[in-house]
Motif scaffolding. Sequence first.
Motif, PDB file in Angstrom:
ATOM      1  N   TYR A 278      -6.289  -2.153  -2.830  1.00 51.67           N
ATOM      2  CA  TYR A 278      -6.034  -2.494  -1.381  1.00 51.67           C
ATOM      3  C   TYR A 278      -7.411  -2.047  -0.660  1.00 51.67           C
ATOM      4  CZ  TYR A 278      -5.066  -0.874   3.490  1.00 51.67           C
ATOM      5  OH  TYR A 278      -5.198  -0.851   4.983  1.00 51.67           O
ATOM      6  N   LEU A 279      -8.110  -1.224  -1.265  1.00 52.05           N
ATOM      7  CA  LEU A 279      -9.410  -0.666  -0.532  1.00 52.05           C
ATOM      8  C   LEU A 279     -10.518  -1.926  -0.829  1.00 52.05           C
ATOM      9  CD1 LEU A 279      -9.566   3.135  -1.326  1.00 52.05           C
ATOM     10  CD2 LEU A 279      -9.090   2.110   0.861  1.00 52.05           C
ATOM     11  N   LYS A 280     -10.413  -2.521  -1.988  1.00 52.96           N
ATOM     12  CA  LYS A 280     -11.083  -3.518  -2.119  1.00 52.96           C
ATOM     13  C   LYS A 280     -10.904  -4.820  -1.437  1.00 52.96           C
ATOM     14  CE  LYS A 280     -12.492  -2.926  -7.072  1.00 52.96           C
ATOM     15  NZ  LYS A 280     -12.405  -3.243  -8.439  1.00 52.96           N
ATOM     16  N   ASP A 281      -9.762  -5.156  -1.077  1.00 51.87           N
ATOM     17  CA  ASP A 281      -9.256  -6.399   0.064  1.00 51.87           C
ATOM     18  C   ASP A 281      -9.675  -5.793   1.144  1.00 51.87           C
ATOM     19  OD1 ASP A 281      -8.338  -7.395  -2.332  1.00 51.87           O
ATOM     20  OD2 ASP A 281      -6.163  -6.961  -1.920  1.00 51.87           O
ATOM     21  N   ALA A 282      -9.549  -4.336   1.605  1.00 49.00           N
ATOM     22  CA  ALA A 282      -9.998  -4.137   2.982  1.00 49.00           C
ATOM     23  C   ALA A 282     -11.472  -4.084   3.229  1.00 49.00           C
ATOM     24  CB  ALA A 282      -9.339  -2.869   3.356  1.00 49.00           C
ATOM     25  N   GLY A 283     -12.202  -4.259   2.248  1.00 47.65           N
ATOM     26  CA  GLY A 283     -13.760  -4.244   2.256  1.00 47.65           C
ATOM     27  C   GLY A 283     -14.296  -2.927   2.117  1.00 47.65           C
ATOM     28  N   ARG A 284     -13.494  -1.886   1.705  1.00 46.15           N
ATOM     29  CA  ARG A 284     -14.117  -0.643   1.370  1.00 46.15           C
ATOM     30  C   ARG A 284     -14.707  -0.310  -0.083  1.00 46.15           C
ATOM     31  NH1 ARG A 284     -14.635   3.224   4.988  1.00 46.15           N
ATOM     32  NH2 ARG A 284     -14.179   4.810   3.407  1.00 46.15           N
ATOM     33  N   GLY A 285     -14.237  -1.525  -1.008  1.00 45.63           N
ATOM     34  CA  GLY A 285     -15.016  -1.626  -2.109  1.00 45.63           C
ATOM     35  C   GLY A 285     -14.978  -0.263  -2.904  1.00 45.63           C
ATOM     36  N   GLU A 286     -15.818   0.247  -3.588  1.00 43.48           N
ATOM     37  CA  GLU A 286     -15.724   1.481  -4.461  1.00 43.48           C
ATOM     38  C   GLU A 286     -16.254   2.771  -3.781  1.00 43.48           C
ATOM     39  OE1 GLU A 286     -17.547  -1.269  -5.307  1.00 43.48           O
ATOM     40  OE2 GLU A 286     -16.099  -1.942  -6.714  1.00 43.48           O
ATOM     41  N   THR A 287     -16.232   2.651  -2.357  1.00 41.04           N
ATOM     42  CA  THR A 287     -16.786   3.897  -1.751  1.00 41.04           C
ATOM     43  C   THR A 287     -15.544   4.297  -0.967  1.00 41.04           C
ATOM     44  OG1 THR A 287     -16.907   2.580   0.231  1.00 41.04           O
ATOM     45  CG2 THR A 287     -19.117   2.680  -1.143  1.00 41.04           C
ATOM     46  N   PHE A 288     -15.183   5.455  -1.542  1.00 40.35           N
ATOM     47  CA  PHE A 288     -14.247   6.427  -0.975  1.00 40.35           C
ATOM     48  C   PHE A 288     -14.395   7.870  -1.646  1.00 40.35           C
ATOM     49  CE2 PHE A 288     -12.168   4.280  -4.870  1.00 40.35           C
ATOM     50  CZ  PHE A 288     -11.989   5.420  -5.372  1.00 40.35           C
ATOM     51  N   SER A 289     -13.975   8.796  -0.828  1.00 45.15           N
ATOM     52  CA  SER A 289     -14.073  10.241  -1.132  1.00 45.15           C
ATOM     53  C   SER A 289     -12.859  10.588  -2.252  1.00 45.15           C
ATOM     54  CB  SER A 289     -13.965  11.215   0.027  1.00 45.15           C
ATOM     55  OG  SER A 289     -15.161  10.958   0.901  1.00 45.15           O
ATOM     56  N   TYR A 290     -11.783  10.306  -1.859  1.00 46.47           N
ATOM     57  CA  TYR A 290     -10.645  10.557  -2.909  1.00 46.47           C
ATOM     58  C   TYR A 290      -9.747   9.778  -2.414  1.00 46.47           C
ATOM     59  CZ  TYR A 290      -8.518  13.378   0.619  1.00 46.47           C
ATOM     60  OH  TYR A 290      -7.891  14.006   1.771  1.00 46.47           O
ATOM     61  N   ILE A 291      -8.594   9.487  -3.367  1.00 47.56           N
ATOM     62  CA  ILE A 291      -7.328   8.740  -3.381  1.00 47.56           C
ATOM     63  C   ILE A 291      -6.336   9.933  -3.812  1.00 47.56           C
ATOM     64  CG2 ILE A 291      -5.842   6.895  -4.119  1.00 47.56           C
ATOM     65  CD1 ILE A 291      -8.477   5.295  -4.359  1.00 47.56           C
ATOM     66  N   ASP A 292      -5.336   9.993  -2.899  1.00 46.92           N
ATOM     67  CA  ASP A 292      -4.247  10.911  -3.327  1.00 46.92           C
ATOM     68  C   ASP A 292      -2.963  10.214  -3.417  1.00 46.92           C
ATOM     69  OD1 ASP A 292      -2.483  13.199  -3.289  1.00 46.92           O
ATOM     70  OD2 ASP A 292      -3.391  13.962  -1.628  1.00 46.92           O
ATOM     71  N   VAL A 293      -2.499  10.417  -4.704  1.00 48.36           N
ATOM     72  CA  VAL A 293      -1.222   9.627  -5.120  1.00 48.36           C
ATOM     73  C   VAL A 293      -0.358  10.696  -5.711  1.00 48.36           C
ATOM     74  CG1 VAL A 293      -2.239   7.403  -5.628  1.00 48.36           C
ATOM     75  CG2 VAL A 293      -2.155   9.262  -7.340  1.00 48.36           C
ATOM     76  N   ARG A 294      -0.347  11.889  -5.167  1.00 48.78           N
ATOM     77  CA  ARG A 294       0.693  13.006  -5.483  1.00 48.78           C
ATOM     78  C   ARG A 294       2.039  12.761  -5.026  1.00 48.78           C
ATOM     79  NH1 ARG A 294      -2.844  17.862  -3.935  1.00 48.78           N
ATOM     80  NH2 ARG A 294      -3.109  16.620  -2.103  1.00 48.78           N
ATOM     81  N   ILE A 295       2.158  12.197  -3.862  1.00 49.72           N
ATOM     82  CA  ILE A 295       3.562  11.902  -3.292  1.00 49.72           C
ATOM     83  C   ILE A 295       4.115  10.578  -3.523  1.00 49.72           C
ATOM     84  CG2 ILE A 295       4.914  12.214  -1.149  1.00 49.72           C
ATOM     85  CD1 ILE A 295       2.441  13.999   0.017  1.00 49.72           C
ATOM     86  N   GLU A 296       5.557  10.761  -3.993  1.00 51.69           N
ATOM     87  CA  GLU A 296       5.893   9.443  -4.448  1.00 51.69           C
ATOM     88  C   GLU A 296       6.278   8.612  -3.384  1.00 51.69           C
ATOM     89  OE1 GLU A 296      10.126   7.830  -6.636  1.00 51.69           O
ATOM     90  OE2 GLU A 296       9.459   9.896  -6.556  1.00 51.69           O
ATOM     91  N   GLY A 297       5.738   7.180  -3.303  1.00 47.80           N
ATOM     92  CA  GLY A 297       6.002   6.265  -2.380  1.00 47.80           C
ATOM     93  C   GLY A 297       4.895   6.276  -1.161  1.00 47.80           C
ATOM     94  N   LYS A 298       3.877   7.360  -1.213  1.00 47.89           N
ATOM     95  CA  LYS A 298       2.884   7.402  -0.366  1.00 47.89           C
ATOM     96  C   LYS A 298       1.272   7.313  -1.126  1.00 47.89           C
ATOM     97  CE  LYS A 298       5.813   9.786   3.112  1.00 47.89           C
ATOM     98  NZ  LYS A 298       5.741   9.088   4.454  1.00 47.89           N
ATOM     99  N   ALA A 299       0.399   7.090  -0.477  1.00 50.48           N
ATOM    100  CA  ALA A 299      -0.944   7.078  -1.052  1.00 50.48           C
ATOM    101  C   ALA A 299      -1.868   7.078   0.098  1.00 50.48           C
ATOM    102  CB  ALA A 299      -1.305   5.965  -1.625  1.00 50.48           C
ATOM    103  N   TYR A 300      -2.788   8.467   0.087  1.00 52.72           N
ATOM    104  CA  TYR A 300      -3.925   8.813   1.256  1.00 52.72           C
ATOM    105  C   TYR A 300      -5.161   8.508   0.539  1.00 52.72           C
ATOM    106  CZ  TYR A 300       0.347  10.985   2.822  1.00 52.72           C
ATOM    107  OH  TYR A 300       1.706  11.123   3.388  1.00 52.72           O
ATOM    108  N   TRP A 301      -6.080   8.169   1.366  1.00 50.88           N
ATOM    109  CA  TRP A 301      -7.442   7.891   1.180  1.00 50.88           C
ATOM    110  C   TRP A 301      -8.311   8.499   1.970  1.00 50.88           C
ATOM    111  CZ3 TRP A 301     -10.735   4.819   3.805  1.00 50.88           C
ATOM    112  CH2 TRP A 301     -10.023   3.880   4.704  1.00 50.88           C
ATOM    113  N   LYS A 302      -9.565   8.963   1.634  1.00 53.68           N
ATOM    114  CA  LYS A 302     -10.467   9.360   2.591  1.00 53.68           C
ATOM    115  C   LYS A 302     -11.897   8.736   2.292  1.00 53.68           C
ATOM    116  CE  LYS A 302     -12.621  13.509   4.549  1.00 53.68           C
ATOM    117  NZ  LYS A 302     -12.898  15.120   4.527  1.00 53.68           N
TER     118      LYS A 302
END
Length: 187
Positions: free
Chosen positions: A163-187
């Motif tokens: 999703y981040l690659k398609d949105a143009g963010r590429g490989e630049t993110f601080s973190y991706i949080d996938v601890r909660i089922e059905g939700k994902a967060y990124w910074k």
Amino acid sequence: MKRNARIQSGRTIAERREKLETASERAETHKRNRTKQILRITFTVIGFIAAAFFVIYIIGLLFGPREDEPISNTITVKPSPTIEVIDEASSTTGGITSRMKDYIGQAEVDFRDLGYNPSKAVIPNGAIREVDFYLDGYNGYIKMTIDRDSAVSVEDADRMIRYLKDAGRGETFSYIDVRIEGKAYWK
């Protein structure tokens, strides 16, 4: 005349019943009765055992493994981590648990199956069930929890990276949080 033919002269009708048995005759009769009783019990037990085996055989045919189904004799071995594992709270926790090692090893295998190359896993200080995975070629890390299945968490992380690659963010993110089922967060 026929009636009189049955009665023998000089004898009473009850004579046969009044005959005294000797001790040896009583013992012989008792022995025969005991043998008959033992044979009846033996054949009854054998009958019940045969019936039980028959019932077990029928149940095995109905519910047992089919010939067209392969019987699996494989033993599943949980993968151990081959990447560097850093425990930031090692002075207070006393080491990594076997459950945590199994999870890290399985998540590493799951990442490799999707084409990612994990470089290290960090267990952050103050987090009980959290593991942060660093992937080669990406600046940030992925927060995962051992309470969720590793394959599901890795799949969620893969979706978020795409999703981040398609949105143009590429490989630049601080973190991706996938601890909660059905939700994902990124910074």
